[in-house]
Design a protein around this motif. Structure first.
Motif, PDB file in Angstrom:
ATOM      1  N   VAL A   1       0.003  12.422   2.442  1.00  0.00           N
ATOM      2  CA  VAL A   1      -0.466  10.419   2.178  1.00  0.00           C
ATOM      3  C   VAL A   1      -1.665   9.886   2.768  1.00  0.00           C
ATOM      4  O   VAL A   1      -1.976   9.010   2.064  1.00  0.00           O
ATOM      5  N   THR A   2      -1.908  10.387   4.098  1.00  0.00           N
ATOM      6  CA  THR A   2      -2.938  10.071   4.363  1.00  0.00           C
ATOM      7  C   THR A   2      -4.586  10.488   3.585  1.00  0.00           C
ATOM      8  O   THR A   2      -4.879   9.624   3.589  1.00  0.00           O
ATOM      9  N   ALA A   3      -4.173  11.063   3.282  1.00  0.00           N
ATOM     10  CA  ALA A   3      -5.939  11.391   2.102  1.00  0.00           C
ATOM     11  C   ALA A   3      -5.488   9.765   0.887  1.00  0.00           C
ATOM     12  O   ALA A   3      -6.330   9.333   0.446  1.00  0.00           O
ATOM     13  N   ALA A   4      -3.915   9.710   0.396  1.00  0.00           N
ATOM     14  CA  ALA A   4      -3.545   8.457  -1.139  1.00  0.00           C
ATOM     15  C   ALA A   4      -4.268   7.707  -0.109  1.00  0.00           C
ATOM     16  O   ALA A   4      -4.507   6.586  -0.696  1.00  0.00           O
TER      17      ALA A   4
ATOM     18  N   LEU B   1       0.847  -1.615   0.463  1.00  0.00           N
ATOM     19  CA  LEU B   1       0.322  -0.292   0.123  1.00  0.00           C
ATOM     20  C   LEU B   1       0.653   1.720  -0.026  1.00  0.00           C
ATOM     21  O   LEU B   1       0.209   2.318  -0.419  1.00  0.00           O
ATOM     22  N   THR B   2       1.797   1.385   0.794  1.00  0.00           N
ATOM     23  CA  THR B   2       2.391   2.219   0.888  1.00  0.00           C
ATOM     24  C   THR B   2       3.899   2.523  -0.130  1.00  0.00           C
ATOM     25  O   THR B   2       3.382   3.880  -0.403  1.00  0.00           O
ATOM     26  N   SER B   3       3.864   1.790  -0.674  1.00  0.00           N
ATOM     27  CA  SER B   3       4.687   1.259  -1.791  1.00  0.00           C
ATOM     28  C   SER B   3       3.995   2.741  -2.834  1.00  0.00           C
ATOM     29  O   SER B   3       5.188   3.086  -4.188  1.00  0.00           O
ATOM     30  N   GLU B   4       2.538   2.815  -2.326  1.00  0.00           N
ATOM     31  CA  GLU B   4       1.764   3.010  -4.016  1.00  0.00           C
ATOM     32  C   GLU B   4       1.565   4.307  -3.466  1.00  0.00           C
ATOM     33  O   GLU B   4       0.750   4.745  -4.876  1.00  0.00           O
TER      34      GLU B   4
ATOM     35  N   PRO C   1       1.214   8.061  -3.678  1.00  0.00           N
ATOM     36  CA  PRO C   1       2.673   9.091  -4.131  1.00  0.00           C
ATOM     37  C   PRO C   1       3.111   9.951  -2.813  1.00  0.00           C
ATOM     38  O   PRO C   1       2.775  10.733  -2.315  1.00  0.00           O
ATOM     39  N   GLY C   2       4.163  10.454  -3.020  1.00  0.00           N
ATOM     40  CA  GLY C   2       4.754  11.446  -2.244  1.00  0.00           C
ATOM     41  C   GLY C   2       5.573  10.943  -0.109  1.00  0.00           C
ATOM     42  O   GLY C   2       5.835  11.270   0.426  1.00  0.00           O
ATOM     43  N   ALA C   3       5.006   9.301  -0.743  1.00  0.00           N
ATOM     44  CA  ALA C   3       4.971   8.099   1.034  1.00  0.00           C
ATOM     45  C   ALA C   3       6.622   8.747   1.493  1.00  0.00           C
ATOM     46  O   ALA C   3       7.785   8.105   0.647  1.00  0.00           O
ATOM     47  N   SER C   4       7.728   8.927   2.434  1.00  0.00           N
ATOM     48  CA  SER C   4       8.495   8.660   2.893  1.00  0.00           C
ATOM     49  C   SER C   4       8.576   7.463   4.550  1.00  0.00           C
ATOM     50  O   SER C   4       7.899   6.633   4.069  1.00  0.00           O
ATOM     51  N   ASN C   5       9.700   6.873   4.026  1.00  0.00           N
ATOM     52  CA  ASN C   5      10.242   6.055   4.625  1.00  0.00           C
ATOM     53  C   ASN C   5       9.607   5.715   5.965  1.00  0.00           C
ATOM     54  O   ASN C   5       8.862   5.016   7.232  1.00  0.00           O
ATOM     55  N   ASN C   6       9.298   7.368   6.564  1.00  0.00           N
ATOM     56  CA  ASN C   6       8.809   7.697   8.163  1.00  0.00           C
ATOM     57  C   ASN C   6       7.068   7.174   7.795  1.00  0.00           C
ATOM     58  O   ASN C   6       6.052   6.235   9.056  1.00  0.00           O
ATOM     59  N   ASP C   7       6.544   7.588   6.761  1.00  0.00           N
ATOM     60  CA  ASP C   7       5.485   7.498   6.402  1.00  0.00           C
ATOM     61  C   ASP C   7       4.405   5.836   7.066  1.00  0.00           C
ATOM     62  O   ASP C   7       3.811   5.379   7.219  1.00  0.00           O
ATOM     63  N   ALA C   8       5.530   5.563   5.833  1.00  0.00           N
ATOM     64  CA  ALA C   8       5.666   3.850   5.726  1.00  0.00           C
ATOM     65  C   ALA C   8       5.268   3.174   7.199  1.00  0.00           C
ATOM     66  O   ALA C   8       5.133   2.125   7.346  1.00  0.00           O
ATOM     67  N   ARG C   9       6.522   3.304   7.837  1.00  0.00           N
ATOM     68  CA  ARG C   9       6.477   2.798   8.965  1.00  0.00           C
ATOM     69  C   ARG C   9       5.722   2.961  10.419  1.00  0.00           C
ATOM     70  O   ARG C   9       4.955   2.061  10.586  1.00  0.00           O
ATOM     71  N   VAL C  10       4.665   4.407   9.737  1.00  0.00           N
ATOM     72  CA  VAL C  10       3.404   5.030  10.674  1.00  0.00           C
ATOM     73  C   VAL C  10       2.132   4.372   9.865  1.00  0.00           C
ATOM     74  O   VAL C  10       1.153   3.458  10.834  1.00  0.00           O
TER      75      VAL C  10
END
Length: 224
Positions: A185-188, A151-154, A156-165
């Protein structure tokens, strides 16, 4: 059989849901506004049915066993999973427990399906975090829990920290500081889970508003 029925239901429109009491007390909405409310409630009802269906499929229990543990009839359990009946919260709670899952993950889905607005803004950070997490986990359930890493890999603009969260929000009991998750990122993520961005944005904003503010660091050298 349940999966086919859920899929068939998603292709047809139900009878218009009854308007929530809160809406009846307000000024009559425009036709476009009324249709938007109806569509949002229909989407939420469909998501709730899909989440219950997924819980059943992932439990490896027969419908009769789940129905017995939930205190409902097998036919009623089937209708809940196909969206033919809008369940009471007690039915959702006991059904979820019978499937070995946390009912808190279904709270926001059920509220939305019942035509209830998102709750008033929480004043406590931990409550705001629990509400935000619960709302996202409900949407994740309705989509049959896709892999968070994918999910997070797809997004847009998601950072490594976003992926962890996102990973901890959707899977773990303890969550890294979720207030660091940006709104784009939350909206996406919400869109990827076919959720209501308007609804999730209220939880996200409350989380940001109640997050602890970092304390300034004062070094001992400042005192001589």
């Amino acid at each position: 059989q349940v999966a086919r029925a859920v899929q068939a239901r998603s292709r047809r429109r139900p009878r218009p849901p009854s308007a929530p009491a809160a809406l009846l007390a307000m000024q009559m909405p425009s036709e476009a506004e009324a249709k938007a409310v109806e569509d949002a409630q229909w989407d939420a009802q469909d998501a709730l049915a899909r989440a219950l269906s997924y819980l059943y499929r992932s439990s490896d229990k027969p419908v009769r066993a789940i129905a017995f543990e939930a205190g409902i009839s097998p036919s009623y359990a089937y209708r809940l999973m196909t969206g033919e009946r809008h369940p009471s919260w007690e039915a959702v709670r006991t059904f979820t427990l019978a499937c070995g899952n946390d009912p808190d993950d279904l709270v926001d889905l059920w509220n939305a399906a019942d035509g209830r607005p998102a709750p008033a803004a929480a004043v406590d950070y931990h409550l705001a975090l629990a509400q935000f997490r619960s709302a996202l986990r409900g949407l994740h359930l309705a989509e049959a829990r896709p892999d968070p890493a994918r999910l997070t890999s797809e997004l847009p603009g998601a950072s490594n920290n976003d992926a962890r969260v996102v990973q901890t929000l959707l899977t773990a009991q303890r969550t890294t500081p979720a207030e660091t998750l940006s709104w784009p990122v939350t909206a996406a993520l919400t869109a990827a889970l076919r959720g209501s961005q308007n609804r999730i944005s209220q939880y996200w904003q409350t989380l940001r508003d109640t997050a602890p503010r970092p304390q300034p660091r004062i070094f001992t050298q400042a005192f001589g």
